[in-house]
Design a protein around this motif. Structure first.
Motif, short mmCIF file in Angstrom:
data_model
loop_
_atom_site.label_atom_id
_atom_site.label_comp_id
_atom_site.label_asym_id
_atom_site.label_seq_id
_atom_site.Cartn_x
_atom_site.Cartn_y
_atom_site.Cartn_z
N PRO A 203 -3.95 -9.15 -7.52
CA PRO A 203 -5.04 -9.10 -6.53
C PRO A 203 -4.77 -8.16 -5.37
O PRO A 203 -5.69 -7.53 -4.85
N LYS A 204 -3.51 -8.08 -4.94
CA LYS A 204 -3.22 -7.22 -3.79
C LYS A 204 -3.38 -5.74 -4.13
O LYS A 204 -3.42 -4.90 -3.24
N THR A 205 -3.46 -5.41 -5.43
CA THR A 205 -3.66 -4.01 -5.81
C THR A 205 -5.03 -3.80 -6.42
O THR A 205 -5.25 -2.88 -7.18
N GLU A 206 -5.98 -4.69 -6.12
CA GLU A 206 -7.34 -4.55 -6.63
C GLU A 206 -8.04 -3.33 -6.04
O GLU A 206 -9.14 -2.99 -6.44
N VAL A 207 -7.36 -2.68 -5.08
CA VAL A 207 -7.92 -1.45 -4.53
C VAL A 207 -8.00 -0.37 -5.60
O VAL A 207 -8.74 0.60 -5.46
N ILE A 208 -7.20 -0.53 -6.67
CA ILE A 208 -7.32 0.38 -7.81
C ILE A 208 -8.27 -0.29 -8.79
O ILE A 208 -7.87 -1.05 -9.65
N MET B 79 -12.90 8.53 -12.25
CA MET B 79 -12.43 7.30 -11.60
C MET B 79 -11.26 6.71 -12.37
O MET B 79 -11.22 6.76 -13.59
N LEU B 80 -10.30 6.18 -11.62
CA LEU B 80 -9.14 5.57 -12.27
C LEU B 80 -9.56 4.34 -13.04
O LEU B 80 -10.37 3.55 -12.60
N GLN B 81 -8.96 4.16 -14.20
CA GLN B 81 -9.23 2.98 -15.00
C GLN B 81 -7.91 2.35 -15.41
O GLN B 81 -6.93 3.03 -15.66
N GLU B 82 -7.91 1.03 -15.43
CA GLU B 82 -6.71 0.32 -15.80
C GLU B 82 -6.44 0.45 -17.29
O GLU B 82 -7.36 0.48 -18.09
N SER B 83 -5.18 0.53 -17.65
CA SER B 83 -4.82 0.42 -19.06
C SER B 83 -5.15 -1.00 -19.49
O SER B 83 -4.90 -1.96 -18.76
N PRO B 84 -5.69 -1.19 -20.66
CA PRO B 84 -6.16 -2.53 -21.06
C PRO B 84 -5.05 -3.57 -21.11
O PRO B 84 -5.30 -4.75 -20.97
N GLU B 85 -3.79 -3.12 -21.27
CA GLU B 85 -2.72 -4.10 -21.38
C GLU B 85 -2.15 -4.52 -20.04
O GLU B 85 -1.29 -5.38 -19.97
N VAL B 86 -2.63 -3.90 -18.94
CA VAL B 86 -2.07 -4.19 -17.63
C VAL B 86 -3.05 -5.02 -16.83
O VAL B 86 -4.23 -4.70 -16.74
N HIS B 87 -2.58 -6.12 -16.23
CA HIS B 87 -3.39 -6.96 -15.37
C HIS B 87 -3.00 -6.68 -13.94
O HIS B 87 -1.84 -6.85 -13.55
N VAL B 88 -3.96 -6.19 -13.14
CA VAL B 88 -3.64 -5.77 -11.78
C VAL B 88 -3.58 -6.98 -10.87
O VAL B 88 -4.47 -7.82 -10.86
N ARG C 165 0.10 2.45 -9.04
CA ARG C 165 -0.70 3.51 -9.67
C ARG C 165 0.06 4.14 -10.83
O ARG C 165 -0.51 4.40 -11.89
N MET C 166 1.34 4.38 -10.64
CA MET C 166 2.14 4.99 -11.71
C MET C 166 2.37 4.00 -12.86
O MET C 166 2.45 4.39 -14.01
N THR C 167 2.47 2.72 -12.53
CA THR C 167 2.61 1.70 -13.57
C THR C 167 1.35 1.66 -14.44
O THR C 167 1.42 1.62 -15.67
N LEU C 168 0.19 1.70 -13.79
CA LEU C 168 -1.08 1.71 -14.53
C LEU C 168 -1.23 2.96 -15.38
O LEU C 168 -1.87 2.94 -16.42
N GLU C 169 -0.62 4.05 -14.93
CA GLU C 169 -0.71 5.31 -15.67
C GLU C 169 0.28 5.34 -16.84
O GLU C 169 0.21 6.20 -17.70
N GLY C 170 1.21 4.36 -16.87
CA GLY C 170 2.22 4.34 -17.92
C GLY C 170 3.37 5.28 -17.64
O GLY C 170 4.16 5.60 -18.53
N ARG C 171 3.48 5.75 -16.39
CA ARG C 171 4.55 6.67 -16.04
C ARG C 171 5.78 5.87 -15.65
O ARG C 171 5.75 5.03 -14.76
N LYS C 172 6.89 6.12 -16.34
CA LYS C 172 8.09 5.32 -16.19
C LYS C 172 8.90 5.73 -14.96
O LYS C 172 8.86 6.87 -14.51
N ASN C 173 9.66 4.75 -14.44
CA ASN C 173 10.57 5.01 -13.34
C ASN C 173 11.85 5.67 -13.84
O ASN C 173 12.07 5.84 -15.04
N ARG C 174 12.73 6.01 -12.90
CA ARG C 174 13.98 6.66 -13.26
C ARG C 174 14.91 5.68 -13.97
O ARG C 174 15.02 4.52 -13.60
#
Length: 483
Positions: free
Chosen positions: A12-17, A1-10, A254-263
């Motif tokens: 409410p509109k993305t609480e689906v993750i 199951m996906l888990q949030e990185s502790p430093e990221v606050h999701v 989802r990519m932000t929570l994963e720590g995956r950077k944009n271009r």
């Protein structure tokens, strides 16, 4: 199951993750089963588009890459008088084209839209593959095979980059490995296809092996065209017709929570950071050892059957029996993916070490050569267990380089490119056609590379573990002293 990185606050509109206290058993079957309806719907659409196109595209790419081996043992050798190392040269010409195109293509993918570039190159190699049916001399094959390799260089590293841009750690290995199993299925299908089209010899003025190139092109054409309609770009610039704006935002989160950077732009400091890190060097060395640590690009099993005198095998048997090796590849690749993502909770190194050990056992035995015939067959067949590690290695590279999009793209391209740089010249030395079927130099080389694969695997595990530990230490300091 996906888990949030502790430093990221999701938001409410993305609480689906969401973070759940315990993983449901159904997620061990497929990772979307214990996710929210919104995320499950997004992943279903992404899988339907990306995995379908990636798998079909890699299937036709590999089909068009290795068809030369099936054609060679099905009459092309005799028709064109290829009794020297012509097959090696044809494979080398393809590899040189592949090597030249890979890194430039992956750099382009960080600047332009992948949904146009990748299908356009597919269309080009489809036309070139069909053109091989008109070749009458080895030289003509050399030229066309170079351009087929150049066009195909865009696909595998490019699609690995796209897969790594949409999926999170608990999803990544399965998708990468499902994608990679297409090569094994293509190897099997090419053998069956050659067995079938060999009977077309004489129709339309084409020999059976020439029909193989034509039919490969016919199969490839609709897949290439479909890419223009179903392939998405990367999340931050994506707007495919099958995803809503809310789903694109969810994918970006989802990519932000994963720590995956944009271009980001390429800068001197970024390039310095990339080329002074161990990532690009060790991950590339790891992939070189894997990609060249098997006889996958050589028709070793076919050559063994073709030179057998007791019993003598038919053309049909020479093409169909060796499909047992890629069948083992398909099964073990999928097993590696599920074990790595679920049982091992994202750990990549154990299946890699296992595959390398199977290689060592198989190729040491074949190097000895004078072994019981049943064990020799077993070694040819189980060696497929070492072919299926690419998806795991690519997934591992995505995770190691998740902090920098451009590094991730460049490392993925470098891994694949440098592996094929070795494949351009190494077979000319250790897999010489004139040594068939007793490729002792090749079998010994594969054994050495498999040992190095194990060594590099443990080294990457050690260094990546230290980096993750340092990140957690820094994160704790920030949490204790937020100001």
């Amino acid at each position: 199951m996906l888990q949030e990185s502790p430093e990221v606050h999701v938001d409410p509109k993305t609480e689906v993750i969401r973070k759940e206290p315990k993983r449901k058993w159904v997620s061990y079957i497929w990772d979307t089963f214990d996710k929210s309806p919104e995320e499950r719907r997004l992943l279903f659409k992404l899988d339907s588009a990306i995995l379908t196109f990636a798998s079909l595209g890699y299937f036709i790419k590999y089909l068009d890459q290795i068809n030369i081996n099936n054609a060679f043992v099905s009459g092309m050798k005799e028709d064109l008088g290829m009794y020297g190392n012509e097959l090696n040269y044809m494979q080398t010409c393809w590899t040189v084209g592949y090597v030249i195109g890979e890194i430039p293509s992956n750099i382009l993918l960080t600047r332009i839209k992948p949904r146009y570039w990748i299908p356009a190159m597919e269309l080009l190699w489809t036309v070139l593959t069909m053109s091989l049916s008109r070749c009458n001399t080895p030289t003509q094959f050399y030229v066309l095979r170079f351009f087929v390799g150049l066009a195909e260089s865009t696909f595998y590293p490019g699609m690995q980059y796209i897969i790594g841009s949409w999926y999170r750690k608990d999803e990544l290995a399965k998708r990468s490995c499902i994608f990679h199993t297409s090569s094994g299925i293509a190897s099997m299908f090419s053998g069956y296809l050659m067995d079938a089209v060999y009977r077309l010899g004489g129709r339309g003025g084409f020999k059976g092996w020439q029909w193989l190139f034509i039919i490969d092109g016919v199969i490839s054409l609709p897949v290439a065209l479909s890419g223009f309609f179903i392939l998405p770009d990367v999340p931050e610039i994506s707007s495919p017709w099958y995803l809503s704006e809310q789903e694109v935002e969810l994918a970006q989160t989802r990519m932000t929570l994963e720590g995956r950077k944009n271009r980001e732009p390429y800068t001197k400091s970024k390039l310095k950071k990339i080329f002074t890190s161990w990532h690009i060097y060790l991950l590339t060395a790891l992939y070189i050892c894997f990609n060249n640590g098997a006889a996958g690009s050589q028709p070793v099993f076919q050559q063994f059957l073709k030179t057998s005198e007791d019993p003598v095998y038919s053309i049909s048997q020479i093409n169909s029996i060796p499909t047992t090796t890629p069948a083992v590849q398909v099964v073990t690749t999928l097993a590696y993916a599920w074990i790595s993502d679920t049982v091992l909770k994202g750990s990549r190194w154990p299946p890699i070490v296992f595959g390398a050990c199977v290689n060592i056992i198989s190729y040491v035995s074949l190097a000895v050569w004078n072994i019981p015939i049943g064990w020799k067959w077993t070694c040819y067949i189980i060696s497929g267990a070492g072919y299926g590690l690419s998806g795991l290695l690519m997934a591992w590279a995505h995770e190691v380089c998740s902090d920098d999009n451009e590094e991730r793209s460049l490392v993925i391209g470098s891994m694949n490119e440098l592996a094929y740089v070795f494949q351009a010249w190494l077979p000319l030395i250790v897999w010489q056609q004139v040594d068939a079927p007793q490729y002792q130099k090749g079998f010994i080389t594969v054994t050495v590379l498999s040992i190095l694969l194990i060594i590099f695997t443990f080294l990457v595990r050690l260094l990546h573990g230290r980096e993750e530990q340092d990140k957690r230490y820094v994160l704790k300091i920030i949490q204790r002293h937020p100001h």
